[in-house]
Design a protein around this motif. Structure first.
Motif, PDB file in Angstrom:
ATOM      1  N   LYS A   4       0.815  -1.204  -0.100  1.00 60.16           N
ATOM      2  CA  LYS A   4       0.062  -0.024   0.002  1.00 60.16           C
ATOM      3  C   LYS A   4       0.810   1.252  -0.026  1.00 60.16           C
ATOM      4  O   LYS A   4       1.901   1.138   0.648  1.00 60.16           O
ATOM      5  N   PHE A   5       0.179   2.340  -0.652  1.00 56.63           N
ATOM      6  CA  PHE A   5       0.972   3.484  -0.726  1.00 56.63           C
ATOM      7  C   PHE A   5      -0.022   4.702  -0.353  1.00 56.63           C
ATOM      8  O   PHE A   5      -1.343   4.399  -0.614  1.00 56.63           O
ATOM      9  N   TYR A   6       0.672   5.650   0.001  1.00 54.28           N
ATOM     10  CA  TYR A   6      -0.395   7.030   0.341  1.00 54.28           C
ATOM     11  C   TYR A   6       0.124   8.079  -0.262  1.00 54.28           C
ATOM     12  O   TYR A   6       1.456   8.619  -0.015  1.00 54.28           O
ATOM     13  N   LYS A   7      -1.186   8.983  -0.378  1.00 52.62           N
ATOM     14  CA  LYS A   7      -0.694  10.635  -1.296  1.00 52.62           C
ATOM     15  C   LYS A   7      -1.172  11.487  -0.080  1.00 52.62           C
ATOM     16  O   LYS A   7      -2.523  11.303   0.244  1.00 52.62           O
ATOM     17  N   VAL A   8      -0.509  12.386   0.256  1.00 47.57           N
ATOM     18  CA  VAL A   8      -0.899  13.466   0.709  1.00 47.57           C
ATOM     19  C   VAL A   8      -1.315  14.626   0.004  1.00 47.57           C
ATOM     20  O   VAL A   8      -0.474  15.028  -0.911  1.00 47.57           O
ATOM     21  N   THR A   9      -2.538  15.075   0.144  1.00 46.60           N
ATOM     22  CA  THR A   9      -3.244  15.961  -0.936  1.00 46.60           C
ATOM     23  C   THR A   9      -3.695  17.217  -0.104  1.00 46.60           C
ATOM     24  O   THR A   9      -3.833  17.036   1.155  1.00 46.60           O
ATOM     25  N   THR A  10      -3.971  18.468  -0.852  1.00 46.59           N
ATOM     26  CA  THR A  10      -4.585  19.669  -0.294  1.00 46.59           C
ATOM     27  C   THR A  10      -6.031  19.860  -0.884  1.00 46.59           C
ATOM     28  O   THR A  10      -5.759  19.647  -2.342  1.00 46.59           O
ATOM     29  N   GLU A  11      -6.914  19.575  -0.163  1.00 46.46           N
ATOM     30  CA  GLU A  11      -8.390  19.731  -0.712  1.00 46.46           C
ATOM     31  C   GLU A  11      -9.005  21.454  -0.876  1.00 46.46           C
ATOM     32  O   GLU A  11      -8.837  21.965   0.160  1.00 46.46           O
ATOM     33  N   MET A  68      -4.071  21.749   7.670  1.00 46.80           N
ATOM     34  CA  MET A  68      -5.359  22.512   7.773  1.00 46.80           C
ATOM     35  C   MET A  68      -6.273  21.987   6.679  1.00 46.80           C
ATOM     36  O   MET A  68      -7.054  21.661   7.084  1.00 46.80           O
ATOM     37  N   ARG A  69      -5.942  21.680   5.570  1.00 48.76           N
ATOM     38  CA  ARG A  69      -6.660  21.144   4.452  1.00 48.76           C
ATOM     39  C   ARG A  69      -6.332  19.826   4.166  1.00 48.76           C
ATOM     40  O   ARG A  69      -6.828  19.278   2.857  1.00 48.76           O
ATOM     41  N   GLN A  70      -5.265  19.433   4.393  1.00 47.64           N
ATOM     42  CA  GLN A  70      -4.515  18.266   4.029  1.00 47.64           C
ATOM     43  C   GLN A  70      -5.414  16.943   4.264  1.00 47.64           C
ATOM     44  O   GLN A  70      -5.924  16.765   5.166  1.00 47.64           O
ATOM     45  N   LYS A  71      -5.145  16.279   3.374  1.00 46.78           N
ATOM     46  CA  LYS A  71      -5.849  14.583   3.275  1.00 46.78           C
ATOM     47  C   LYS A  71      -4.766  13.647   3.052  1.00 46.78           C
ATOM     48  O   LYS A  71      -3.949  13.765   2.323  1.00 46.78           O
ATOM     49  N   ILE A  72      -5.205  12.529   3.471  1.00 45.68           N
ATOM     50  CA  ILE A  72      -4.281  11.296   3.171  1.00 45.68           C
ATOM     51  C   ILE A  72      -5.011  10.226   2.425  1.00 45.68           C
ATOM     52  O   ILE A  72      -6.228   9.829   2.971  1.00 45.68           O
ATOM     53  N   TRP A  73      -4.735   9.750   1.290  1.00 45.27           N
ATOM     54  CA  TRP A  73      -5.445   8.798   0.587  1.00 45.27           C
ATOM     55  C   TRP A  73      -4.645   7.824   0.424  1.00 45.27           C
ATOM     56  O   TRP A  73      -3.224   7.682   0.042  1.00 45.27           O
ATOM     57  N   GLU A  74      -5.212   6.558   0.234  1.00 44.52           N
ATOM     58  CA  GLU A  74      -4.553   5.379  -0.061  1.00 44.52           C
ATOM     59  C   GLU A  74      -4.595   5.389  -1.413  1.00 44.52           C
ATOM     60  O   GLU A  74      -5.412   5.808  -2.145  1.00 44.52           O
ATOM     61  N   CYS A  75      -3.450   4.960  -2.243  1.00 43.07           N
ATOM     62  CA  CYS A  75      -3.386   5.044  -3.640  1.00 43.07           C
ATOM     63  C   CYS A  75      -2.944   4.070  -4.326  1.00 43.07           C
ATOM     64  O   CYS A  75      -2.134   3.234  -3.899  1.00 43.07           O
ATOM     65  N   GLU A  76      -3.056   3.875  -5.659  1.00 39.26           N
ATOM     66  CA  GLU A  76      -2.474   3.102  -6.558  1.00 39.26           C
ATOM     67  C   GLU A  76      -1.524   3.676  -7.316  1.00 39.26           C
ATOM     68  O   GLU A  76      -1.463   4.957  -7.386  1.00 39.26           O
ATOM     69  N   ILE A  77      -0.152   3.165  -7.613  1.00 36.57           N
ATOM     70  CA  ILE A  77       1.025   3.458  -8.435  1.00 36.57           C
ATOM     71  C   ILE A  77       1.324   2.953  -9.468  1.00 36.57           C
ATOM     72  O   ILE A  77       0.830   1.601  -9.649  1.00 36.57           O
ATOM     73  N   LYS A  78       1.808   3.558 -10.373  1.00 33.54           N
ATOM     74  CA  LYS A  78       2.366   2.951 -11.673  1.00 33.54           C
ATOM     75  C   LYS A  78       4.147   3.283 -11.437  1.00 33.54           C
ATOM     76  O   LYS A  78       4.263   4.569 -11.356  1.00 33.54           O
ATOM     77  N   LYS A  79       4.948   2.244 -11.668  1.00 35.53           N
ATOM     78  CA  LYS A  79       6.305   2.312 -11.735  1.00 35.53           C
ATOM     79  C   LYS A  79       6.840   3.234 -10.736  1.00 35.53           C
ATOM     80  O   LYS A  79       6.881   4.614 -10.573  1.00 35.53           O
ATOM     81  N   GLY A  80       7.235   2.577  -9.601  1.00 31.67           N
ATOM     82  CA  GLY A  80       8.220   3.417  -8.524  1.00 31.67           C
ATOM     83  C   GLY A  80       9.652   3.284  -8.889  1.00 31.67           C
ATOM     84  O   GLY A  80      10.087   2.558  -9.770  1.00 31.67           O
ATOM     85  N   PHE A  81      10.100   4.331  -8.580  1.00 31.30           N
ATOM     86  CA  PHE A  81      11.846   4.446  -8.793  1.00 31.30           C
ATOM     87  C   PHE A  81      12.381   3.955  -7.513  1.00 31.30           C
ATOM     88  O   PHE A  81      12.035   4.334  -6.420  1.00 31.30           O
ATOM     89  N   LYS A  82      13.754   3.458  -7.630  1.00 26.44           N
ATOM     90  CA  LYS A  82      14.330   2.914  -6.632  1.00 26.44           C
ATOM     91  C   LYS A  82      15.213   4.248  -5.933  1.00 26.44           C
ATOM     92  O   LYS A  82      15.525   4.065  -4.868  1.00 26.44           O
ATOM     93  N   LYS A  83      15.485   5.404  -6.610  1.00 31.56           N
ATOM     94  CA  LYS A  83      16.238   6.214  -6.043  1.00 31.56           C
ATOM     95  C   LYS A  83      15.434   7.645  -6.365  1.00 31.56           C
ATOM     96  O   LYS A  83      14.883   7.833  -7.201  1.00 31.56           O
ATOM     97  N   LEU A  84      15.688   8.389  -5.101  1.00 31.30           N
ATOM     98  CA  LEU A  84      14.880   9.562  -5.074  1.00 31.30           C
ATOM     99  C   LEU A  84      15.950  10.837  -5.776  1.00 31.30           C
ATOM    100  O   LEU A  84      17.174  10.632  -5.598  1.00 31.30           O
TER     101      LEU A  84
END
Length: 124
Positions: A4-11, A68-84
């Motif tokens: 599972k992966f998670y995305k922080v968004t601002t609504e 303040m307006r942040q949300k956390i979403w479970e998300c699907e991903i495509k192609k993760g990278f090994k290095k930032l």
């Protein structure tokens, strides 16, 4: 079991945006219906979208961006990278200059991915 992966968004007005940027040259809108990608100019320079590897790491990040307006979403991903890539000086990047920030790193658990699609809101 799938990771599972998670995305922080601002609504803003019911629309999920990048947590730090609404519109502009960095802006990305996220949804449960479409796959989101990084702006083309950033992707060409090796910068894609960022998600967290755990709900705990996503929650730790919220105080850094005000919560303040942040949300956390479970998300699907495509192609993760090994290095930032190097963390950018965001003021300079907004001017089109890709300069690494001094003494700043990505938050713990950050993963760079090519595409993100929100599944369900889990916080906020």
């Amino acid at each position: 079991m799938k990771k599972k992966f998670y995305k922080v968004t601002t609504e803003i007005k019911g629309i999920q945006h990048s947590c730090l940027f609404e519109g502009g040259i960095f802006g990305v809108q996220y949804s449960t219906e479409k796959w989101a990608k990084a702006p083309e100019w950033l992707a060409k320079k090796g910068y894609h979208l960022f998600v967290f590897d755990s709900l705990e790491n996503a929650k730790k990040y919220i105080p850094e961006v005000s919560g303040m307006r942040q949300k956390i979403w479970e998300c699907e991903i495509k192609k993760g990278f090994k290095k930032l890539p190097p963390y950018l000086d965001l003021v300079e990047a907004a001017r089109g200059r890709m300069i690494p920030a001094e003494d700043i790193t990505f938050p713990e658990g950050t993963v760079m991915v090519r595409e993100v699609k929100l599944i369900r809101k889990v916080w906020g």
